[in-house]
Design a protein around this motif. Structure first.
Motif, PDB file in Angstrom:
ATOM      1  N   PRO A  93       0.208  -1.399   0.608  1.00 27.77           N
ATOM      2  CA  PRO A  93       0.291   0.262   0.035  1.00 27.77           C
ATOM      3  C   PRO A  93       0.415   1.353  -0.097  1.00 27.77           C
ATOM      4  O   PRO A  93       0.671   2.255  -0.490  1.00 27.77           O
ATOM      5  CB  PRO A  93      -0.729   0.034   1.683  1.00 27.77           C
ATOM      6  N   SER A  94       1.980   0.985   0.069  1.00 25.98           N
ATOM      7  CA  SER A  94       2.954   2.270   0.910  1.00 25.98           C
ATOM      8  C   SER A  94       4.779   1.862   1.233  1.00 25.98           C
ATOM      9  O   SER A  94       4.495   0.606   1.378  1.00 25.98           O
ATOM     10  CB  SER A  94       2.719   3.341   1.833  1.00 25.98           C
ATOM     11  N   PHE A  95       5.608   3.010   0.467  1.00 23.68           N
ATOM     12  CA  PHE A  95       6.480   2.699   0.291  1.00 23.68           C
ATOM     13  C   PHE A  95       7.122   3.912   1.585  1.00 23.68           C
ATOM     14  O   PHE A  95       6.908   4.708   1.174  1.00 23.68           O
ATOM     15  CB  PHE A  95       7.341   2.063  -1.233  1.00 23.68           C
ATOM     16  N   VAL A 101       5.213  -1.611  -6.944  1.00 28.16           N
ATOM     17  CA  VAL A 101       3.897  -1.821  -7.342  1.00 28.16           C
ATOM     18  C   VAL A 101       3.231  -0.978  -5.726  1.00 28.16           C
ATOM     19  O   VAL A 101       3.107  -1.453  -4.627  1.00 28.16           O
ATOM     20  CB  VAL A 101       3.134  -2.974  -7.491  1.00 28.16           C
ATOM     21  N   ILE A 102       2.388  -0.059  -5.941  1.00 30.55           N
ATOM     22  CA  ILE A 102       1.436   0.797  -4.432  1.00 30.55           C
ATOM     23  C   ILE A 102      -0.054   0.746  -5.291  1.00 30.55           C
ATOM     24  O   ILE A 102      -0.502   0.891  -6.574  1.00 30.55           O
ATOM     25  CB  ILE A 102       1.647   1.687  -5.141  1.00 30.55           C
ATOM     26  N   LEU A 103      -0.666  -0.484  -4.596  1.00 30.43           N
ATOM     27  CA  LEU A 103      -1.807  -0.625  -4.814  1.00 30.43           C
ATOM     28  C   LEU A 103      -2.677  -0.345  -2.998  1.00 30.43           C
ATOM     29  O   LEU A 103      -2.102  -0.558  -2.228  1.00 30.43           O
ATOM     30  CB  LEU A 103      -2.748  -2.298  -4.808  1.00 30.43           C
ATOM     31  N   PRO A 104      -4.081  -0.570  -3.320  1.00 23.08           N
ATOM     32  CA  PRO A 104      -5.188  -0.225  -1.832  1.00 23.08           C
ATOM     33  C   PRO A 104      -4.667  -0.675  -0.518  1.00 23.08           C
ATOM     34  O   PRO A 104      -4.146  -2.177  -1.119  1.00 23.08           O
ATOM     35  CB  PRO A 104      -6.436   0.174  -2.360  1.00 23.08           C
ATOM     36  N   VAL A 105      -4.868  -0.581   0.261  1.00 26.22           N
ATOM     37  CA  VAL A 105      -4.657  -1.656   1.622  1.00 26.22           C
ATOM     38  C   VAL A 105      -5.645  -2.593   1.916  1.00 26.22           C
ATOM     39  O   VAL A 105      -5.085  -3.439   1.575  1.00 26.22           O
ATOM     40  CB  VAL A 105      -4.902  -0.392   3.229  1.00 26.22           C
ATOM     41  N   GLU A 106      -6.687  -2.605   0.886  1.00 31.32           N
ATOM     42  CA  GLU A 106      -7.764  -3.393   0.669  1.00 31.32           C
ATOM     43  C   GLU A 106      -7.313  -4.841  -0.191  1.00 31.32           C
ATOM     44  O   GLU A 106      -7.684  -5.734   0.178  1.00 31.32           O
ATOM     45  CB  GLU A 106      -8.988  -2.765   0.591  1.00 31.32           C
ATOM     46  N   THR A 107      -6.675  -4.178  -1.697  1.00 31.40           N
ATOM     47  CA  THR A 107      -6.307  -5.105  -2.542  1.00 31.40           C
ATOM     48  C   THR A 107      -5.122  -5.829  -1.765  1.00 31.40           C
ATOM     49  O   THR A 107      -5.302  -6.814  -2.000  1.00 31.40           O
ATOM     50  CB  THR A 107      -6.016  -4.175  -3.604  1.00 31.40           C
ATOM     51  N   CYS A 108      -3.899  -5.061  -0.589  1.00 33.00           N
ATOM     52  CA  CYS A 108      -2.935  -5.445  -0.751  1.00 33.00           C
ATOM     53  C   CYS A 108      -3.422  -7.049   0.816  1.00 33.00           C
ATOM     54  O   CYS A 108      -2.726  -8.017   0.706  1.00 33.00           O
ATOM     55  CB  CYS A 108      -1.700  -4.703   0.284  1.00 33.00           C
ATOM     56  N   ASP A 109      -4.368  -6.629   1.290  1.00 34.47           N
ATOM     57  CA  ASP A 109      -4.773  -7.820   2.221  1.00 34.47           C
ATOM     58  C   ASP A 109      -5.484  -8.842   2.061  1.00 34.47           C
ATOM     59  O   ASP A 109      -5.448  -9.733   2.202  1.00 34.47           O
ATOM     60  CB  ASP A 109      -6.078  -6.577   3.202  1.00 34.47           C
TER      61      ASP A 109
END
Length: 194
Positions: free
Chosen positions: A92-94, A110-118
């Motif tokens: 979600p962040s770096f 790759v930055i994806l939303p928190v929900e997607t990464c979860d």
């Protein structure tokens, strides 16, 4: 194959501890990734650490949680990921510097939303050894369930990564323009070159 890494705020000292920063690049960094958390007190590999589990050995992608690569600015953190076969980290962040160090060394952060990464990490835990595709040409991630997720990356970096270009190669692509500029300058201000 993608590996889920559930911890938040994974800093660069966790990725590669400071005592190893003086190791020459030519000596490789394969054995240093997550050195302290990957081993037990006796220095043996901890079988419970996710990257030590058989299903995730040889993984090329990490799906992490928030703030991956925070902390000090050490390019060695990207080197040890690369030397262990990782070509992309999804989070979600770096940490800003680590994000750029990954791209400068040929990785795709790759930055994806928190929900997607979860959700991606949950799928990987449920199906150890499952695969994820990171497609830089289409700026999409395809999860184990087949769902696709769009991401963005700075276009300059995208072009560099797709072309396999580092800073020197990017400059050399402008060689003709540089030579023309120098020729014009010699013609217009010849006194500088006498």
């Amino acid at each position: 194959v993608a590996a889920p890494l559930d911890a938040t705020n994974v800093d660069t000292d966790q990725i590669i501890p400071a005592p190893f920063l003086s190791r020459p690049r030519a000596d490789g960094y394969h054995d240093l990734l997550f050195y302290r958390v990957r081993r037990n007190a006796e220095g043996e590999m901890n079988p419970d650490f996710i990257l030590n589990q058989d299903a995730y050995k040889g993984a090329g992608i990490i799906v992490a949680d928030r703030n991956f690569g925070c902390g000090s600015s050490r390019e060695n953190a990207a080197w040890t990921l690369i030397d262990n076969g990782f070509r992309s980290v999804i989070a979600p962040s770096f940490g800003d510097i680590h994000y750029n160090n990954q791209m400068n060394n040929g990785m795709v952060p790759v930055i994806l939303p928190v929900e997607t990464c979860d959700a991606l990490r949950a799928q990987l835990h449920a199906n150890p050894g499952a695969t994820i595709t990171v497609d830089l040409e289409t700026n999409t991630v395809t999860g184990p369930d087949g769902a696709t997720h769009d991401f963005t990356i700075p276009e300059f970096n995208r072009v560099r990564l797709l072309g396999g270009l580092d800073d020197i190669a990017m400059t050399l692509e402008l060689d003709a323009d540089i030579a023309a500029c120098e020729a014009r300058r010699r013609e217009q201000e010849g006194w500088l070159f006498r």
